[in-house]
Design a protein around this motif. Sequence first.
Motif, short mmCIF file in Angstrom:
data_model
loop_
_atom_site.label_atom_id
_atom_site.label_comp_id
_atom_site.label_asym_id
_atom_site.label_seq_id
_atom_site.Cartn_x
_atom_site.Cartn_y
_atom_site.Cartn_z
N GLY A 15 -34.80 19.00 -51.79
CA GLY A 15 -35.59 18.60 -52.94
C GLY A 15 -34.68 18.45 -54.16
N LYS A 16 -35.17 17.79 -55.17
CA LYS A 16 -34.38 17.63 -56.39
C LYS A 16 -34.12 18.98 -57.04
N ILE A 17 -35.04 19.92 -56.85
CA ILE A 17 -34.87 21.24 -57.47
C ILE A 17 -33.62 21.93 -56.93
N GLY A 18 -33.31 21.72 -55.65
CA GLY A 18 -32.11 22.33 -55.06
C GLY A 18 -30.85 21.86 -55.75
N ARG A 22 -28.28 24.25 -57.94
CA ARG A 22 -26.84 24.33 -57.67
C ARG A 22 -26.02 23.98 -58.91
N LEU A 23 -26.51 23.06 -59.71
CA LEU A 23 -25.84 22.73 -60.97
C LEU A 23 -25.91 23.92 -61.94
N LEU A 24 -27.08 24.51 -62.06
CA LEU A 24 -27.26 25.64 -62.97
C LEU A 24 -26.49 26.88 -62.51
N GLY A 29 -25.90 32.14 -67.22
CA GLY A 29 -26.85 32.34 -68.31
C GLY A 29 -27.96 31.29 -68.28
N SER A 30 -27.57 30.05 -68.02
CA SER A 30 -28.55 28.97 -67.92
C SER A 30 -29.43 29.14 -66.69
N LEU A 31 -28.85 29.59 -65.59
CA LEU A 31 -29.63 29.81 -64.38
C LEU A 31 -30.68 30.88 -64.62
N VAL A 32 -30.30 31.99 -65.22
CA VAL A 32 -31.24 33.09 -65.50
C VAL A 32 -32.36 32.60 -66.41
N THR A 33 -32.02 31.86 -67.45
CA THR A 33 -33.02 31.35 -68.38
C THR A 33 -33.96 30.38 -67.69
N LEU A 52 -34.70 29.14 -54.00
CA LEU A 52 -33.35 29.66 -54.22
C LEU A 52 -32.63 29.87 -52.90
N ARG A 53 -33.33 30.45 -51.93
CA ARG A 53 -32.73 30.65 -50.61
C ARG A 53 -32.38 29.32 -49.96
N HIS A 54 -33.31 28.37 -50.05
CA HIS A 54 -33.11 27.04 -49.44
C HIS A 54 -31.89 26.34 -50.05
N ALA A 55 -31.69 26.53 -51.35
CA ALA A 55 -30.56 25.89 -52.04
C ALA A 55 -29.27 26.69 -51.89
N GLY A 56 -29.36 27.88 -51.30
CA GLY A 56 -28.16 28.70 -51.12
C GLY A 56 -27.68 29.38 -52.39
#
Length: 91
Positions: A15-18, A22-24, A29-33, A52-56
Motif C-alpha cells: 500500500g502507499k502507506i508502507g 519507510r520514508l518516515l 521524530g517524524s515517525l513518532v509524530t 507497521l509490521r507489513h512495512a517492516g
Amino acid sequence: MSGIADLFAKRGAQGKIGALLRLLEQDPGSLVTFLSGCGGHGGPQAGLAAELRHAGIDVQKGCALLEKLNALNAHRYPINRIAYQFAKSLF
C-alpha cells in the motif's frame, strides 16, 4: 479515490502507506509524530500496528534512536512525550 482512503489503498502487495512509513522511518521524530496523529485520537491501533509490521518498521528501534538523538541534542531532536508514549504502545 482521494484523500486518506487513497493513502491506504493497496497496489499490488504494497500500500502507499508502507512507502510513507519507510520514508518516515529515516526520521524517528517524524515517525513518532505521524503514528500519534494516525492512531492517537482513538484510531484503530491494531490496524496501525499491522501496517507497521507489513512495512517492516521497527517502532521500538525508532524510539530508541530518538532517545539517543535527544540525549545528544535535545533542541534539534525534541521528543513529544504524548506522541512518544503512543508509539511505544505499538510494540
